[in-house]
Design a protein around this motif. Structure first.
Motif, short mmCIF file in Angstrom:
data_model
loop_
_atom_site.label_atom_id
_atom_site.label_comp_id
_atom_site.label_asym_id
_atom_site.label_seq_id
_atom_site.Cartn_x
_atom_site.Cartn_y
_atom_site.Cartn_z
N UNK A 1 0.76 -1.30 -0.09
CA UNK A 1 -0.20 0.00 -0.08
C UNK A 1 0.86 1.20 0.08
N UNK A 2 2.00 1.22 0.82
CA UNK A 2 2.91 2.37 0.91
C UNK A 2 3.58 2.49 -0.47
N UNK A 3 3.79 1.47 -1.23
CA UNK A 3 4.44 1.55 -2.61
C UNK A 3 3.43 2.13 -3.48
N UNK A 4 2.32 1.59 -3.50
CA UNK A 4 1.09 2.26 -4.32
C UNK A 4 1.08 3.70 -3.93
N UNK A 5 0.97 4.03 -2.54
CA UNK A 5 0.78 5.40 -2.50
C UNK A 5 1.96 6.33 -3.03
N UNK A 6 3.15 5.78 -3.01
CA UNK A 6 4.17 6.67 -3.61
C UNK A 6 4.02 6.67 -4.97
N UNK A 7 3.67 5.78 -5.82
CA UNK A 7 3.54 5.84 -7.26
C UNK A 7 2.49 6.94 -7.58
N UNK A 8 1.57 6.98 -6.66
CA UNK A 8 0.36 7.99 -7.28
C UNK A 8 1.10 9.34 -6.86
N UNK A 9 1.54 9.61 -5.86
CA UNK A 9 2.26 10.93 -5.36
C UNK A 9 3.17 11.33 -6.46
N UNK A 10 4.09 10.37 -6.85
CA UNK A 10 4.90 10.47 -7.97
C UNK A 10 4.29 11.17 -9.25
N UNK A 11 3.32 10.41 -9.66
CA UNK A 11 2.43 10.78 -10.75
C UNK A 11 1.88 12.29 -10.73
N UNK A 12 1.48 12.61 -9.53
CA UNK A 12 0.71 13.79 -9.24
C UNK A 12 2.03 14.83 -9.20
N UNK A 13 3.20 14.50 -8.54
CA UNK A 13 4.43 15.49 -8.65
C UNK A 13 4.73 15.85 -10.23
N UNK A 14 4.87 14.79 -11.16
CA UNK A 14 5.21 14.86 -12.56
C UNK A 14 4.19 15.41 -13.29
#
Length: 348
Positions: free
Chosen positions: A16-29
């Motif tokens: 779950x933590x890794x999936x959240x990080x991917x979402x945030x990375x997408x938002x950042x880029x």
């Protein structure tokens, strides 16, 4: 009721933590407008664990302002109420679960009391040597040839300084104690992930093999302060990298980001297993990489040879195998000027 209905699956918090990080990375880029809002909402509403992981990652990489831009908090309480109702529906398992919790708590307390979580140390390798190090927090570090790191793990922070060379970090998952690597002007922050940091002359290269990492920079008003003296919470995220991405950092700015194929990533990180591989890289790049593993000076006497594409798979440190391959397959003559100097020229 079937047996499968009696089984309660506990959430995989690391996933779950890794999936959240991917979402945030997408938002950042990509920004808010560049994502599928409904897919994100559906993911957030799966459970309270998803919500909390997203909150932590957003605060870590892009800041709380992104939550307001998403109108994120409007659905948080309803989702948490739903999560609580689901927990109440499975209240019948609590008696059994409590037994396991007590036992696990006792074992955890014994482990925590006996296992050190702080550490101050330095590690180094010589030319041609590689070394694997287990840190006190459970993280693993692989030091490549001619590399050096300084470790400082405290109760509140985990810091590593890459003084020279290259290191691969497989970080133990501790959301409350982020893992920060300082490499010249580059700052890399992770929670639980795997990545490589390489000092290349005046630049720093970061490659992610698992999870997501944040590239950080100091605030403008701290330019006269030593970079390690700036509080981690004050550092500013300037980029987020996901699996297969490699960034070059120079003067506290991200110069470029490259997305690699799975095969290219595997080749780039093959050194961890004691091998190096090339798939069409110019001879000048091959010589530069191989030279890191030997004290033999390798020179190219013909500038036109520098761009010659080279492919091959070599064991780290066995430079003679590479010389034989260059002579047999690439039309290059290897002249041994001395035991410590070799000249590469075009075969006439």
């Amino acid at each position: 009721m079937s047996k499968s209905e009696n089984i309660v699956e506990f959430p995989d918090l690391k996933a779950i933590e890794e999936e959240a990080a991917v979402w945030v990375a997408q938002l950042d880029s990509r920004g808010v407008s560049g994502i599928n809002q409904k897919e994100l909402d559906d993911w957030l509403n799966v459970s309270v664990h998803h919500l909390e992981a997203f909150e932590r990652m957003a605060a870590l990489w892009v800041g709380a302002d992104i939550l307001d831009a998403l109108n994120y908090k409007e659905g948080v309480e309803e989702a948490r109420k739903l999560s609580r109702r689901n927990l109440n529906a499975t209240r019948w398992i609590k008696g059994i679960a409590a037994t396991f919790v007590v036992a696990a708590s006792v074992m955890l307390a014994q482990y925590v009391n006996n296992a050190p979580t702080t550490q101050t140390a330095e590690f180094a390798t010589i030319i041609g040597e590689q070394k694997t190090i287990r840190l006190a927090d459970g993280s693993d570090v692989i030091l490549n040839t001619n590399s050096e790191i300084s470790i400082n793990l405290t109760d509140t922070r985990r810091e590593v300084v890459l003084l020279r060379g290259e290191a691969h970090f497989d970080v133990a998952h501790e959301p409350e104690r982020p893992f920060v690597v300082y490499a010249r002007d580059g700052i890399v922050k992770a929670v639980g992930t795997a990545f490589t940091v390489h000092l290349r002359r005046e630049k720093v290269e970061v490659t992610v093999s698992e999870g997501v990492v944040a590239i950080l920079s100091r605030p403008p008003d701290t330019v006269n302060v030593a970079i390690r003296d700036v509080e981690v919470d004050e550092l500013l995220p300037i980029a987020a990298l996901t699996v297969g991405e490699s960034a070059v950092i120079e003067e506290e700015a991200v110069e470029s980001v490259v997305r690699m194929s799975e095969d290219a990533l595997d080749r780039k990180l093959l050194w961890r297993g004691g091998f190096i591989a090339f798939a069409g890289e110019p001879l000048s790049t091959v010589v530069a990489d191989v030279s890191r593993y030997t004290d033999i000076l390798i020179e190219i006497d013909d500038p036109s040879l520098e761009t010659l594409p080279i492919g091959g798979y070599f064991k780290v440190g066995e430079v003679e195998d590479m010389f034989e391959s260059l002579e047999a397959s690439f039309g290059i003559t290897v002249t041994r000027i001395s035991p410590s100097r070799v000249l590469l020229s075009r075969t006439s």
